[in-house]
Design a protein around this motif. Sequence first.
Motif, PDB file in Angstrom:
ATOM      1  N   UNK A   1     -55.128 -75.608  42.069  1.00  0.00           N
ATOM      2  CA  UNK A   1     -53.629 -75.477  42.399  1.00  0.00           C
ATOM      3  C   UNK A   1     -53.736 -75.272  43.974  1.00  0.00           C
ATOM      4  N   UNK A   2     -52.633 -75.850  44.356  1.00  0.00           N
ATOM      5  CA  UNK A   2     -52.328 -75.827  45.961  1.00  0.00           C
ATOM      6  C   UNK A   2     -52.083 -74.237  46.263  1.00  0.00           C
ATOM      7  N   UNK A   3     -52.065 -74.073  47.574  1.00  0.00           N
ATOM      8  CA  UNK A   3     -51.662 -72.805  47.940  1.00  0.00           C
ATOM      9  C   UNK A   3     -50.332 -72.271  47.717  1.00  0.00           C
ATOM     10  N   UNK A   4     -49.446 -73.314  47.754  1.00  0.00           N
ATOM     11  CA  UNK A   4     -47.940 -73.031  47.502  1.00  0.00           C
ATOM     12  C   UNK A   4     -47.884 -72.585  46.138  1.00  0.00           C
ATOM     13  N   UNK A   5     -48.433 -73.417  45.202  1.00  0.00           N
ATOM     14  CA  UNK A   5     -48.639 -73.232  43.739  1.00  0.00           C
ATOM     15  C   UNK A   5     -49.099 -71.694  43.457  1.00  0.00           C
ATOM     16  N   UNK A   6     -50.292 -71.505  44.155  1.00  0.00           N
ATOM     17  CA  UNK A   6     -50.706 -70.277  44.079  1.00  0.00           C
ATOM     18  C   UNK A   6     -49.717 -69.124  44.224  1.00  0.00           C
ATOM     19  N   UNK A   7     -49.125 -69.142  45.161  1.00  0.00           N
ATOM     20  CA  UNK A   7     -48.221 -68.246  45.670  1.00  0.00           C
ATOM     21  C   UNK A   7     -47.171 -67.714  44.772  1.00  0.00           C
ATOM     22  N   UNK A   8     -46.587 -69.090  44.219  1.00  0.00           N
ATOM     23  CA  UNK A   8     -45.802 -68.975  43.252  1.00  0.00           C
ATOM     24  C   UNK A   8     -46.179 -68.337  41.962  1.00  0.00           C
ATOM     25  N   UNK A   9     -47.488 -68.672  41.556  1.00  0.00           N
ATOM     26  CA  UNK A   9     -47.998 -68.252  40.430  1.00  0.00           C
ATOM     27  C   UNK A   9     -48.131 -66.725  40.366  1.00  0.00           C
ATOM     28  N   UNK A  10     -48.652 -66.189  41.505  1.00  0.00           N
ATOM     29  CA  UNK A  10     -48.946 -64.913  41.686  1.00  0.00           C
ATOM     30  C   UNK A  10     -47.793 -64.056  41.902  1.00  0.00           C
ATOM     31  N   UNK A  11     -46.650 -64.554  42.354  1.00  0.00           N
ATOM     32  CA  UNK A  11     -45.484 -63.949  42.411  1.00  0.00           C
ATOM     33  C   UNK A  11     -44.765 -63.789  41.013  1.00  0.00           C
ATOM     34  N   UNK A  12     -44.831 -65.032  40.091  1.00  0.00           N
ATOM     35  CA  UNK A  12     -44.372 -64.820  38.856  1.00  0.00           C
ATOM     36  C   UNK A  12     -45.228 -63.894  38.002  1.00  0.00           C
ATOM     37  N   UNK A  13     -46.481 -63.580  38.265  1.00  0.00           N
ATOM     38  CA  UNK A  13     -47.283 -62.817  37.401  1.00  0.00           C
ATOM     39  C   UNK A  13     -47.142 -61.164  37.846  1.00  0.00           C
ATOM     40  N   UNK A  14     -46.416 -60.965  38.971  1.00  0.00           N
ATOM     41  CA  UNK A  14     -46.126 -59.462  39.406  1.00  0.00           C
ATOM     42  C   UNK A  14     -46.839 -59.233  40.461  1.00  0.00           C
ATOM     43  N   UNK A  15     -47.742 -60.128  41.008  1.00  0.00           N
ATOM     44  CA  UNK A  15     -48.837 -59.626  42.007  1.00  0.00           C
ATOM     45  C   UNK A  15     -47.936 -59.666  43.455  1.00  0.00           C
ATOM     46  N   UNK A  16     -48.243 -58.496  44.183  1.00  0.00           N
ATOM     47  CA  UNK A  16     -47.691 -58.459  45.579  1.00  0.00           C
ATOM     48  C   UNK A  16     -48.780 -58.434  46.590  1.00  0.00           C
ATOM     49  N   UNK A  17     -48.380 -59.146  47.774  1.00  0.00           N
ATOM     50  CA  UNK A  17     -49.118 -58.886  48.899  1.00  0.00           C
ATOM     51  C   UNK A  17     -48.823 -57.707  49.692  1.00  0.00           C
ATOM     52  N   UNK A  18     -49.460 -57.435  50.627  1.00  0.00           N
ATOM     53  CA  UNK A  18     -49.501 -56.208  51.518  1.00  0.00           C
ATOM     54  C   UNK A  18     -48.359 -56.414  52.373  1.00  0.00           C
ATOM     55  N   UNK A  19     -47.763 -57.383  52.458  1.00  0.00           N
ATOM     56  CA  UNK A  19     -46.677 -57.521  53.531  1.00  0.00           C
ATOM     57  C   UNK A  19     -45.381 -56.923  52.876  1.00  0.00           C
ATOM     58  N   UNK A  20     -44.484 -56.521  53.852  1.00  0.00           N
ATOM     59  CA  UNK A  20     -43.553 -55.547  53.457  1.00  0.00           C
ATOM     60  C   UNK A  20     -42.658 -56.030  52.183  1.00  0.00           C
ATOM     61  N   UNK A  21     -42.481 -57.174  52.172  1.00  0.00           N
ATOM     62  CA  UNK A  21     -41.636 -58.030  51.128  1.00  0.00           C
ATOM     63  C   UNK A  21     -42.471 -58.254  49.924  1.00  0.00           C
ATOM     64  N   UNK A  22     -43.957 -57.996  49.954  1.00  0.00           N
ATOM     65  CA  UNK A  22     -44.597 -58.431  48.902  1.00  0.00           C
ATOM     66  C   UNK A  22     -44.837 -59.667  48.545  1.00  0.00           C
ATOM     67  N   UNK A  23     -44.393 -60.609  49.484  1.00  0.00           N
ATOM     68  CA  UNK A  23     -44.321 -62.144  49.255  1.00  0.00           C
ATOM     69  C   UNK A  23     -45.837 -62.607  49.786  1.00  0.00           C
ATOM     70  N   UNK A  24     -46.197 -63.769  49.261  1.00  0.00           N
ATOM     71  CA  UNK A  24     -47.511 -64.466  49.490  1.00  0.00           C
ATOM     72  C   UNK A  24     -47.178 -65.592  50.471  1.00  0.00           C
TER      73      UNK A  24
END
Length: 244
Positions: free
Chosen positions: A194-217
């Motif tokens: 998967x591309x990094x963009x697709x991975x970001x979407x997949x992690x978000x869909x699974x409820x995985x959050x980054x350390x960014x304030x908004x939790x976005x990847x």
Amino acid sequence: MRRGVDSSLAVAYLRVSTDEQHLGPEAQRAAIESWARARGIHVVAWHEDKNVGGAQALEQRPGLMAALASLRASRAATLVAAKRDRLARDVELAGALEVRVRRLGARVATADGTSDKHTTDGRLLMRMVDVFAEHERAVIRDRTRAALAAKRARGERVSGQPPYGFRHEAGRLVADEREQLVLQQLEQLLERGLSLRQIAAALTARGCRSRAPDGRWHKTTLARLARRGPTGHRPDGPCPENVR
């Protein structure tokens, strides 16, 4: 340069990270002021990011985002920094920033002159500076990791934000189970191609959050984690609630 921008106006951007204090905000400001005076340019706004690394995603830099907003609002023709590495220490990020500024009809300039793209030699120098800035960031990172590893080996307390997947506990670096699960998800998704963009979407869909304030990847964050290499078998499945 688009019609309506004012070539006599500029917006200034300053950046200081936690691991490189050799060019503080005062020195950066002085360099930019000298550059502006020599060219008869008025700096209409100053924006700064403190404790922000040069590989941080553009969207995660409030100072830089504010500078781009000021560039649009003031119709200034130039976004200026003291040096190229204040803008980014990552070749892809530097290029992405150039594109954003160009879409506003403006240009990127630096007080040291390394952002002059009007000549063939100037364009070559600019890209070389970006590559060496990225290399220097990697050297700093490796030295920091080595120093922290030596401290941990001596049983000394370590400080600063731990790498993703770990946390400080009683002065030592220990694995963070929830963040380790996110790394597991990342490795498996990479293996699927998967591309990094697709991975970001997949992690978000699974409820995985980054350390960014908004939790976005962001792609830059994921690319940095991916470069750390595989860490073993990574099971599939949803992330636990409120993973950070």
